[in-house]
Design a protein around this motif. Structure first.
Motif, PDB file in Angstrom:
ATOM      1  N   VAL A   1     -49.849   9.990   8.303  1.00  0.00           N
ATOM      2  CA  VAL A   1     -49.089  11.151   8.767  1.00  0.00           C
ATOM      3  C   VAL A   1     -48.780  11.017  10.257  1.00  0.00           C
ATOM      4  O   VAL A   1     -47.662  11.319  10.696  1.00  0.00           O
ATOM      5  CB  VAL A   1     -49.836  12.472   8.467  1.00  0.00           C
ATOM      6  N   GLU A   2     -49.751  10.557  11.061  1.00  0.00           N
ATOM      7  CA  GLU A   2     -49.526  10.402  12.500  1.00  0.00           C
ATOM      8  C   GLU A   2     -48.405   9.415  12.806  1.00  0.00           C
ATOM      9  O   GLU A   2     -47.757   9.504  13.841  1.00  0.00           O
ATOM     10  CB  GLU A   2     -50.811   9.978  13.201  1.00  0.00           C
ATOM     11  N   GLU A   3     -48.150   8.456  11.903  1.00  0.00           N
ATOM     12  CA  GLU A   3     -47.050   7.516  12.095  1.00  0.00           C
ATOM     13  C   GLU A   3     -45.693   8.205  11.981  1.00  0.00           C
ATOM     14  O   GLU A   3     -44.726   7.769  12.585  1.00  0.00           O
ATOM     15  CB  GLU A   3     -47.133   6.374  11.082  1.00  0.00           C
ATOM     16  N   TYR A   4     -45.610   9.265  11.196  1.00  0.00           N
ATOM     17  CA  TYR A   4     -44.348   9.951  10.942  1.00  0.00           C
ATOM     18  C   TYR A   4     -44.163  11.230  11.753  1.00  0.00           C
ATOM     19  O   TYR A   4     -43.044  11.681  11.941  1.00  0.00           O
ATOM     20  CB  TYR A   4     -44.224  10.297   9.455  1.00  0.00           C
ATOM     21  N   VAL A   5     -45.259  11.843  12.176  1.00  0.00           N
ATOM     22  CA  VAL A   5     -45.192  13.140  12.837  1.00  0.00           C
ATOM     23  C   VAL A   5     -45.956  13.067  14.156  1.00  0.00           C
ATOM     24  O   VAL A   5     -47.036  12.497  14.218  1.00  0.00           O
ATOM     25  CB  VAL A   5     -45.806  14.251  11.946  1.00  0.00           C
ATOM     26  N   SER A   6     -45.406  13.671  15.197  1.00  0.00           N
ATOM     27  CA  SER A   6     -46.068  13.711  16.494  1.00  0.00           C
ATOM     28  C   SER A   6     -47.184  14.756  16.446  1.00  0.00           C
ATOM     29  O   SER A   6     -46.986  15.923  16.770  1.00  0.00           O
ATOM     30  CB  SER A   6     -45.053  14.062  17.581  1.00  0.00           C
TER      31      SER A   6
ATOM     32  N   VAL B   1     -66.236  16.251   7.197  1.00  0.00           N
ATOM     33  CA  VAL B   1     -66.780  16.438   5.858  1.00  0.00           C
ATOM     34  C   VAL B   1     -65.615  16.487   4.875  1.00  0.00           C
ATOM     35  O   VAL B   1     -64.994  15.474   4.628  1.00  0.00           O
ATOM     36  CB  VAL B   1     -67.713  17.666   5.772  1.00  0.00           C
ATOM     37  N   ASP B   2     -65.307  17.655   4.307  1.00  0.00           N
ATOM     38  CA  ASP B   2     -64.191  17.704   3.360  1.00  0.00           C
ATOM     39  C   ASP B   2     -63.085  18.642   3.837  1.00  0.00           C
ATOM     40  O   ASP B   2     -62.376  19.254   3.043  1.00  0.00           O
ATOM     41  CB  ASP B   2     -64.665  18.077   1.961  1.00  0.00           C
ATOM     42  N   ASP B   3     -62.923  18.727   5.145  1.00  0.00           N
ATOM     43  CA  ASP B   3     -61.841  19.511   5.745  1.00  0.00           C
ATOM     44  C   ASP B   3     -60.914  18.577   6.510  1.00  0.00           C
ATOM     45  O   ASP B   3     -61.340  17.565   7.062  1.00  0.00           O
ATOM     46  CB  ASP B   3     -62.377  20.564   6.720  1.00  0.00           C
ATOM     47  N   LEU B   4     -59.663  18.959   6.549  1.00  0.00           N
ATOM     48  CA  LEU B   4     -58.657  18.179   7.235  1.00  0.00           C
ATOM     49  C   LEU B   4     -57.809  19.126   8.059  1.00  0.00           C
ATOM     50  O   LEU B   4     -57.487  20.231   7.597  1.00  0.00           O
ATOM     51  CB  LEU B   4     -57.787  17.460   6.194  1.00  0.00           C
ATOM     52  N   GLY B   5     -57.467  18.747   9.276  1.00  0.00           N
ATOM     53  CA  GLY B   5     -56.660  19.615  10.124  1.00  0.00           C
ATOM     54  C   GLY B   5     -55.634  18.829  10.907  1.00  0.00           C
ATOM     55  O   GLY B   5     -55.787  17.636  11.140  1.00  0.00           O
ATOM     56  N   TRP B   6     -54.574  19.534  11.296  1.00  0.00           N
ATOM     57  CA  TRP B   6     -53.523  18.943  12.117  1.00  0.00           C
ATOM     58  C   TRP B   6     -53.397  19.754  13.392  1.00  0.00           C
ATOM     59  O   TRP B   6     -53.358  20.982  13.349  1.00  0.00           O
ATOM     60  CB  TRP B   6     -52.187  18.942  11.371  1.00  0.00           C
ATOM     61  N   VAL B   7     -53.304  19.071  14.523  1.00  0.00           N
ATOM     62  CA  VAL B   7     -53.132  19.716  15.818  1.00  0.00           C
ATOM     63  C   VAL B   7     -51.691  19.462  16.259  1.00  0.00           C
ATOM     64  O   VAL B   7     -51.266  18.318  16.376  1.00  0.00           O
ATOM     65  CB  VAL B   7     -54.110  19.153  16.872  1.00  0.00           C
ATOM     66  N   ALA B   8     -50.970  20.553  16.474  1.00  0.00           N
ATOM     67  CA  ALA B   8     -49.579  20.445  16.906  1.00  0.00           C
ATOM     68  C   ALA B   8     -49.406  21.208  18.206  1.00  0.00           C
ATOM     69  O   ALA B   8     -49.914  22.316  18.346  1.00  0.00           O
ATOM     70  CB  ALA B   8     -48.658  21.031  15.835  1.00  0.00           C
ATOM     71  N   THR B   9     -48.710  20.613  19.143  1.00  0.00           N
ATOM     72  CA  THR B   9     -48.422  21.297  20.399  1.00  0.00           C
ATOM     73  C   THR B   9     -46.913  21.366  20.558  1.00  0.00           C
ATOM     74  O   THR B   9     -46.179  20.468  20.135  1.00  0.00           O
ATOM     75  CB  THR B   9     -49.039  20.570  21.609  1.00  0.00           C
TER      76      THR B   9
ATOM     77  N   CYS C   1     -46.124  17.879   8.862  1.00  0.00           N
ATOM     78  CA  CYS C   1     -47.472  17.385   8.520  1.00  0.00           C
ATOM     79  C   CYS C   1     -47.809  17.725   7.074  1.00  0.00           C
ATOM     80  O   CYS C   1     -48.322  16.887   6.331  1.00  0.00           O
ATOM     81  CB  CYS C   1     -48.525  18.006   9.441  1.00  0.00           C
ATOM     82  N   ALA C   2     -47.539  18.960   6.682  1.00  0.00           N
ATOM     83  CA  ALA C   2     -47.835  19.398   5.319  1.00  0.00           C
ATOM     84  C   ALA C   2     -47.030  18.592   4.313  1.00  0.00           C
ATOM     85  O   ALA C   2     -47.574  18.114   3.307  1.00  0.00           O
ATOM     86  CB  ALA C   2     -47.552  20.891   5.163  1.00  0.00           C
ATOM     87  N   ALA C   3     -45.740  18.419   4.576  1.00  0.00           N
ATOM     88  CA  ALA C   3     -44.882  17.681   3.650  1.00  0.00           C
ATOM     89  C   ALA C   3     -45.336  16.227   3.517  1.00  0.00           C
ATOM     90  O   ALA C   3     -45.410  15.686   2.400  1.00  0.00           O
ATOM     91  CB  ALA C   3     -43.426  17.755   4.109  1.00  0.00           C
TER      92      ALA C   3
ATOM     93  N   THR D   1     -45.592  36.194  13.151  1.00  0.00           N
ATOM     94  CA  THR D   1     -45.088  36.429  11.806  1.00  0.00           C
ATOM     95  C   THR D   1     -44.398  35.180  11.264  1.00  0.00           C
ATOM     96  O   THR D   1     -43.983  35.158  10.115  1.00  0.00           O
ATOM     97  CB  THR D   1     -44.113  37.615  11.781  1.00  0.00           C
ATOM     98  N   ALA D   2     -44.293  34.151  12.093  1.00  0.00           N
ATOM     99  CA  ALA D   2     -43.689  32.892  11.652  1.00  0.00           C
ATOM    100  C   ALA D   2     -44.463  32.356  10.458  1.00  0.00           C
ATOM    101  O   ALA D   2     -45.681  32.471  10.387  1.00  0.00           O
ATOM    102  CB  ALA D   2     -43.712  31.879  12.798  1.00  0.00           C
ATOM    103  N   LYS D   3     -43.733  31.782   9.509  1.00  0.00           N
ATOM    104  CA  LYS D   3     -44.359  31.249   8.295  1.00  0.00           C
ATOM    105  C   LYS D   3     -44.191  29.744   8.249  1.00  0.00           C
ATOM    106  O   LYS D   3     -43.153  29.206   8.614  1.00  0.00           O
ATOM    107  CB  LYS D   3     -43.737  31.889   7.060  1.00  0.00           C
ATOM    108  N   ILE D   4     -45.243  29.087   7.781  1.00  0.00           N
ATOM    109  CA  ILE D   4     -45.265  27.636   7.670  1.00  0.00           C
ATOM    110  C   ILE D   4     -45.181  27.278   6.190  1.00  0.00           C
ATOM    111  O   ILE D   4     -46.006  27.721   5.392  1.00  0.00           O
ATOM    112  CB  ILE D   4     -46.560  27.054   8.267  1.00  0.00           C
TER     113      ILE D   4
END
Length: 154
Positions: A32-37, A44-52, A66-68, A106-109
């Motif tokens: 994902v990091e190759e395609y998205v900045s 453990v079994d959690d995954l997160g994305w940091v976006a600025t 990132c989600a896509a 109120t923005a939706k992802i």
């Protein structure tokens, strides 16, 4: 290779769960990091994305990508993420910008076939509650103050 649906998983809290998660998702963050900045985080079994970004809409766009890409990666491997457990938190960089960001919460992802909104109160990450009303720096300082007080009591 013929695919078969899995009707049951490992029990909640099973020690094998994080091991299987790491095996099955190895390579996801790098892909994902190759395609998205962005920066991926896993524990453990959690995954997160940091976006600025300079505004909420820019952050939403990055997180949607990132989600896509995560869903695409999983689909190619016959995996699925439980998108109902997806959360989003927004931490402004500066105190003065906070008042301009709150109306935009109120923005939706778009995640899979659904949408999620930013948590407006708090988000729990790695057992730590992160207050959405604080900047990340304020939150860090508050947590460090509590940690030092606990250390002093020991």
């Amino acid at each position: 290779m013929e695919r078969h649906p899995v009707e049951a998983g490992v029990p909640q809290g099973s020690p094998v769960s994080p091991i299987l998660f790491v095996i099955y998702t190895s390579g996801l963050i790098k892909w994902v990091e190759e395609y998205v900045s962005t920066e991926g985080l896993s524990f453990v079994d959690d995954l997160g994305w940091v976006a600025t970004g300079s505004d909420v809409n820019q952050v939403v766009t990055i997180l949607e990508r990132c989600a896509a890409k995560s869903m695409e990666w999983a689909s190619r491997r016959g995996l699925q993420f439980d998108t109902a457990k997806t959360e989003a938190a927004l931490f402004p960089r500066r105190q003065g910008h906070k008042k301009h960001l709150w109306p935009m919460l109120t923005a939706k992802i778009k995640v899979g076939n659904g949408f999620i909104q930013f948590n407006t109160e708090a988000t729990r990450r790695l057992g730590v509650w992160m207050d959405a009303h604080l900047t990340f720096k304020e939150h860090h300082n508050q947590c460090m103050k509590k940690a030092r007080a606990a250390e002093a009591r020991l």
